[in-house]
Design a protein around this motif. Sequence first.
Motif, PDB file in Angstrom:
ATOM      1  N   ASP A  11      -1.647  27.796 -18.262  1.00  0.00           N
ATOM      2  CA  ASP A  11      -2.387  28.847 -17.936  1.00  0.00           C
ATOM      3  C   ASP A  11      -3.464  28.964 -18.721  1.00  0.00           C
ATOM      4  OD1 ASP A  11      -0.364  29.780 -16.089  1.00  0.00           O
ATOM      5  OD2 ASP A  11       0.823  31.087 -17.854  1.00  0.00           O
ATOM      6  N   ALA A  12      -3.585  28.177 -19.906  1.00  0.00           N
ATOM      7  CA  ALA A  12      -4.769  28.080 -20.724  1.00  0.00           C
ATOM      8  C   ALA A  12      -5.839  27.327 -20.202  1.00  0.00           C
ATOM      9  CB  ALA A  12      -4.389  27.750 -22.195  1.00  0.00           C
ATOM     10  N   VAL A  13      -5.405  26.306 -19.305  1.00  0.00           N
ATOM     11  CA  VAL A  13      -6.286  25.486 -18.875  1.00  0.00           C
ATOM     12  C   VAL A  13      -6.766  26.313 -17.336  1.00  0.00           C
ATOM     13  CG1 VAL A  13      -6.535  23.520 -17.348  1.00  0.00           C
ATOM     14  CG2 VAL A  13      -5.419  23.413 -19.492  1.00  0.00           C
ATOM     15  N   TYR A  14      -5.934  26.857 -16.733  1.00  0.00           N
ATOM     16  CA  TYR A  14      -6.269  27.365 -15.625  1.00  0.00           C
ATOM     17  C   TYR A  14      -7.431  28.711 -15.716  1.00  0.00           C
ATOM     18  CZ  TYR A  14      -2.536  24.956 -13.151  1.00  0.00           C
ATOM     19  OH  TYR A  14      -1.593  23.810 -12.774  1.00  0.00           O
ATOM     20  N   THR A  15      -7.226  29.407 -16.799  1.00  0.00           N
ATOM     21  CA  THR A  15      -8.135  30.286 -17.114  1.00  0.00           C
ATOM     22  C   THR A  15      -9.551  30.009 -17.867  1.00  0.00           C
ATOM     23  OG1 THR A  15      -6.905  30.958 -18.928  1.00  0.00           O
ATOM     24  CG2 THR A  15      -6.318  32.003 -16.884  1.00  0.00           C
ATOM     25  N   ALA A  16      -9.649  28.681 -18.183  1.00  0.00           N
ATOM     26  CA  ALA A  16     -10.756  28.492 -19.138  1.00  0.00           C
ATOM     27  C   ALA A  16     -12.047  28.364 -18.219  1.00  0.00           C
ATOM     28  CB  ALA A  16     -10.597  26.925 -19.758  1.00  0.00           C
ATOM     29  N   PRO A  17     -13.059  28.623 -18.654  1.00  0.00           N
ATOM     30  CA  PRO A  17     -14.506  28.747 -17.777  1.00  0.00           C
ATOM     31  C   PRO A  17     -14.841  27.505 -17.303  1.00  0.00           C
ATOM     32  CG  PRO A  17     -14.758  29.777 -20.019  1.00  0.00           C
ATOM     33  CD  PRO A  17     -13.369  29.212 -20.021  1.00  0.00           C
ATOM     34  N   GLY A  18     -14.559  26.271 -18.048  1.00  0.00           N
ATOM     35  CA  GLY A  18     -14.969  25.039 -17.321  1.00  0.00           C
ATOM     36  C   GLY A  18     -14.128  24.612 -16.429  1.00  0.00           C
ATOM     37  N   TYR A  19     -13.006  24.789 -16.574  1.00  0.00           N
ATOM     38  CA  TYR A  19     -11.939  24.489 -15.413  1.00  0.00           C
ATOM     39  C   TYR A  19     -12.428  25.256 -14.246  1.00  0.00           C
ATOM     40  CZ  TYR A  19      -7.622  24.006 -12.694  1.00  0.00           C
ATOM     41  OH  TYR A  19      -6.880  23.845 -11.580  1.00  0.00           O
ATOM     42  N   LEU A  20     -12.737  26.534 -14.421  1.00  0.00           N
ATOM     43  CA  LEU A  20     -12.948  27.480 -13.464  1.00  0.00           C
ATOM     44  C   LEU A  20     -14.213  26.987 -12.589  1.00  0.00           C
ATOM     45  CD1 LEU A  20     -11.769  30.776 -14.675  1.00  0.00           C
ATOM     46  CD2 LEU A  20     -10.575  29.593 -12.739  1.00  0.00           C
ATOM     47  N   PHE A  21     -14.931  26.335 -13.376  1.00  0.00           N
ATOM     48  CA  PHE A  21     -16.429  25.871 -13.047  1.00  0.00           C
ATOM     49  C   PHE A  21     -16.361  24.704 -12.041  1.00  0.00           C
ATOM     50  CE2 PHE A  21     -18.787  28.174 -16.532  1.00  0.00           C
ATOM     51  CZ  PHE A  21     -19.102  29.250 -15.813  1.00  0.00           C
ATOM     52  N   ARG A  22     -15.393  23.880 -12.493  1.00  0.00           N
ATOM     53  CA  ARG A  22     -15.267  22.412 -11.968  1.00  0.00           C
ATOM     54  C   ARG A  22     -14.425  23.003 -10.550  1.00  0.00           C
ATOM     55  NH1 ARG A  22     -10.950  19.172 -11.169  1.00  0.00           N
ATOM     56  NH2 ARG A  22      -9.722  20.434 -12.496  1.00  0.00           N
TER      57      ARG A  22
END
Length: 169
Positions: A11-22
């Motif tokens: 969940d922490a990964v899925y909501t991180a800005p970098g992950y969302l931008f990628r």
Amino acid sequence: MPNKPAPVTMDAVYTAPGYLFRRMQQIAVSIFVEECKAHDLTPVQFAALVAIHTHPGIDATRLSAVIAFDRSTLGNVIERLESKAFIARKPAREDKRVKLLYLTKAGAATLRDIVPSVERAQARMLQPLKSADRKTLLALMTQLVDLNNEASRVPLRAEDALEHLGKST
């Protein structure tokens, strides 16, 4: 006693800005390729064609700055565009080692013909959002890109093309 760090979760990964931008980049490229498949161009190839059209006689170094794309990888993009006969490389008068880039007739026709497909792709990327949210998202993304430009491995330097071509901004 110091605070214990929170456990790392997906969940922490899925909501991180970098992950969302990628992820959005992956989605954007997928939609672009789908909409533009008849033209056999990638988003970077499209950007290069637009820049060469806008700045005829630009060299690869300045093209890299104008589209904010790594110079070493841009060589492959230029080779692909040249192999498709969309661009021509011509030596500069003052330095024959420098190759200047020009659209060919086929490149200009492809650029003209692909624009409706690109516009459909751009609209599809934002389509799930309400109109006001689209405007807000684009404004915030523009602000983030502008404010973080210098943090990029390849900062956008659109003024380089104008300077090279003897025009003022």
